[in-house]
Design an enzyme around this catalytic site. Structure first.
Site, PDB file in Angstrom:
ATOM      1  N   HIS A 187      49.874  26.984  42.321  1.00 24.18           N
ATOM      2  CA  HIS A 187      48.948  26.748  43.448  1.00 24.18           C
ATOM      3  C   HIS A 187      48.904  27.968  44.378  1.00 24.18           C
ATOM      4  O   HIS A 187      48.631  27.823  45.568  1.00 24.18           O
ATOM      5  CB  HIS A 187      49.332  25.516  44.268  1.00 24.18           C
ATOM      6  CG  HIS A 187      49.609  24.309  43.428  1.00 24.18           C
ATOM      7  ND1 HIS A 187      48.699  23.308  43.212  1.00 24.18           N
ATOM      8  CD2 HIS A 187      50.716  23.968  42.720  1.00 24.18           C
ATOM      9  CE1 HIS A 187      49.234  22.383  42.420  1.00 24.18           C
ATOM     10  NE2 HIS A 187      50.457  22.764  42.096  1.00 24.18           N
ATOM     11  N   SER A 221      36.737  54.285  49.141  1.00 22.76           N
ATOM     12  CA  SER A 221      35.531  53.714  49.716  1.00 22.76           C
ATOM     13  C   SER A 221      34.690  54.861  50.242  1.00 22.76           C
ATOM     14  O   SER A 221      35.221  55.888  50.660  1.00 22.76           O
ATOM     15  CB  SER A 221      35.936  52.775  50.856  1.00 22.76           C
ATOM     16  OG  SER A 221      34.895  52.674  51.805  1.00 22.76           O
ATOM     17  N   LYS A 278      41.019  53.615  51.699  1.00 27.23           N
ATOM     18  CA  LYS A 278      40.935  52.586  50.657  1.00 27.23           C
ATOM     19  C   LYS A 278      41.357  53.073  49.263  1.00 27.23           C
ATOM     20  O   LYS A 278      41.060  54.187  48.868  1.00 27.23           O
ATOM     21  CB  LYS A 278      39.504  52.036  50.577  1.00 27.23           C
ATOM     22  CG  LYS A 278      39.114  51.175  51.755  1.00 27.23           C
ATOM     23  CD  LYS A 278      39.980  49.927  51.896  1.00 27.23           C
ATOM     24  CE  LYS A 278      39.579  48.825  50.939  1.00 27.23           C
ATOM     25  NZ  LYS A 278      38.257  48.267  51.241  1.00 27.23           N
ATOM     26  N   GLU A 284      38.597  44.698  39.172  1.00 28.27           N
ATOM     27  CA  GLU A 284      37.466  43.933  39.716  1.00 28.27           C
ATOM     28  C   GLU A 284      36.268  43.939  38.769  1.00 28.27           C
ATOM     29  O   GLU A 284      35.614  42.916  38.553  1.00 28.27           O
ATOM     30  CB  GLU A 284      37.026  44.529  41.060  1.00 28.27           C
ATOM     31  CG  GLU A 284      38.025  44.337  42.176  1.00 28.27           C
ATOM     32  CD  GLU A 284      37.583  45.109  43.406  1.00 28.27           C
ATOM     33  OE1 GLU A 284      36.969  44.509  44.294  1.00 28.27           O
ATOM     34  OE2 GLU A 284      37.835  46.332  43.459  1.00 28.27           O
TER      35      GLU A 284
END
Ligand code: ARG
Length: 440
Positions: A139, A260, A266, A273
């Site tokens: 969970h 980024s 970043k 992804e």
């Protein structure tokens, strides 16, 4: 209509298989007495020249409907009228079904190899994580401690199952439709078993009407690709989470992260992804393909021309994401100190209950007693380990000072020594088993 009718953009890549199938078909016609030996060799040499031409890429300006028409036209251009004899007893229906199965068998091997590359990287990572104990999540809450190797291996097994699925697909694709004609079979005595052997098929189809429209192996292929995509996506999700500042369990190599355009600090986990994103496409291809098949009447229907777009796309997609993920995993580094700092002693709550079970306390009572300890620790704002002996005793009188031995990460993972568990011997056995499976 012309624009709708064209499929050359999609099926051009079938040309090597079309040539191969056509060479074999010419030989089969020769063996059946339909072509003379010189005719067979003229046609085959012509096909070889067509292959050389197509090797250069799609000839500019061609307007042929599909790869089968293109190859036949180029053949006739090369060898003259005799080229027109090649299509005797054959239809594009059994031809395309044959070509795409030939392509599928090769593609299955490439996909298997790509999955193996990623499994290999995961096994390497597993080899490095034996002494790193991390939270095992359920969970997405810290559940029980596990070895990092165990986590890495938990991603290897699904991919090994995917490879098995792809191998089954390869086997199922190995049924030769050629010799089925358009619908009713071939009127000339071609030796289909010889053709199968010549083209590397394991056997021949049993019903011409079924053979020209059977795309079951393709549905299985698309499903296998979709499921592999889902497994890659779940691995990707773990890498995204675990490489974040909040977790910080792994550091992804610069080569597999990007910056980024706006925020200079970043390091985005793009490989993971993009892989996660591609899973949607793989699932969509499988779902769209099944929808294409639904409700088709008996025999070949032109709808089936649409089979190749999702098939090629799913294979291309997997061949793109699996090596990228393999690289991302191979260059990722575990961060043992950071992982260790995030272990919460509540991860040992089950071990405390197990301590009481070993003293004969029924598990339900043990569970409740430890629940009281968890609550006490929360009330006092301390960790379980810091509760007093009195608090332990008042939760259950079977708690004795030796309960302190439970607060040991290594002891916790070592306690789970049954096969498939987290003890070192069990994880090492698991890693050996996975290495063997990978090599088989
Ligand atoms: N391009 C077609 C396909 O991919 C080849 C078979 C065409 N058959 C036909 N009867 N028009 O399915």
């Amino acid at each position: 209509m012309a624009a709708l009718n064209l499929s050359l953009d999609v099926d051009f890549r079938l040309w090597p298989h079309d040539i191969r199938g056509s060479r074999a078909w010419a030989a089969a016609l020769g063996r059946a007495g339909l072509l003379t030996a010189p005719e067979v060799s003229r046609i085959q040499q012509g096909l070889d020249r067509v292959a050389e031409l197509l090797e250069e890429g799609r000839p500019p300006g061609v307007k042929d409907e599909d790869i089968h028409s293109l190859v036949e036209r180029l053949l006739i251009q090369e060898v003259g009228e005799v080229g027109g004899k090649l299509h005797s007893g054959r239809s594009r229906n059994d031809q395309v079904a044959t070509d795409v199965r030939l392509w599928g068998m090769e593609a299955a091997d490439r996909v298997s190899a790509a999955l193996e590359g990623l499994v290999g990287a995961l096994l390497e990572l597993a080899g490095q994580g034996m002494d790193v104990i991390m939270p095992g999540y359920t969970h997405l809450q810290q559940g029980q401690p596990v070895r990092a190797s165990h986590w890495a291996l938990s991603h290897a097994w699904p991919l090994l199952r995917d490879r098995e699925r792809i191998r089954r697909v390869r086997n199922d694709a190995g049924v030769l439709p050629l010799g089925s004609g358009a619908v009713a079979g071939c009127p000339f005595p071609v030796d289909r078993a010889w053709l199968a052997e010549e083209l590397g098929f394991r056997t021949i189809s049993s019903n011409s009407l079924d053979a020209v429209s059977d795309r079951d192996w393709m549905a299985d292929f698309l499903h296998a690709c979709a499921l592999a995509g889902i497994h890659l996506s779940r691995l990707g999700e773990d890498l995204v989470l675990f490489s974040s500042r909040e977790y910080g369990f792994v550091r992804l190599a610069d080569g597999y992260s990007t910056g980024s355009s706006l925020m200079p600090q970043k390091r985005n986990p793009d490989a993971a992804e993009l892989t996660r994103g591609k899973a949607g496409r793989l699932v969509g291809n499988a779902a769209g393909f099944l929808t294409l098949l639904k409700g088709l009447p008996t025999g070949y229907n032109r709808d089936l021309q649409e089979d190749k777009t999702p098939l090629f796309d799913s294979v291309d997609t997997l061949l793109l994401v699996a090596p990228a993920m393999a690289g991302a995993v191979a260059t990722a580094r575990l961060r043992p100190d950071r992982i260790h700092s995030l272990l919460d002693t509540q991860l040992l709550a089950t071990d405390l209950a197990d301590y009481l079970v070993r003293k004969g306390v029924p598990f339900r009572q043990s569970h409740e007693a430890v629940g009281r300890l968890v609550k006490a620790a929360e009330d006092q704002g301390c960790s379980l380990e810091d509760l007093s002996d009195d608090t332990f005793r008042s939760a259950n009188p079977e708690f004795e000072p030796d309960v302190r031995a439970v607060f040991d990460w290594e002891a916790s993972v070592e306690a789970r020594s049954t096969p498939g568990g987290t003890a070192r011997a069990a994880v090492e056995a698991q890693l050996r088993e996975a290495r063997e499976a990978l090599g088989s």
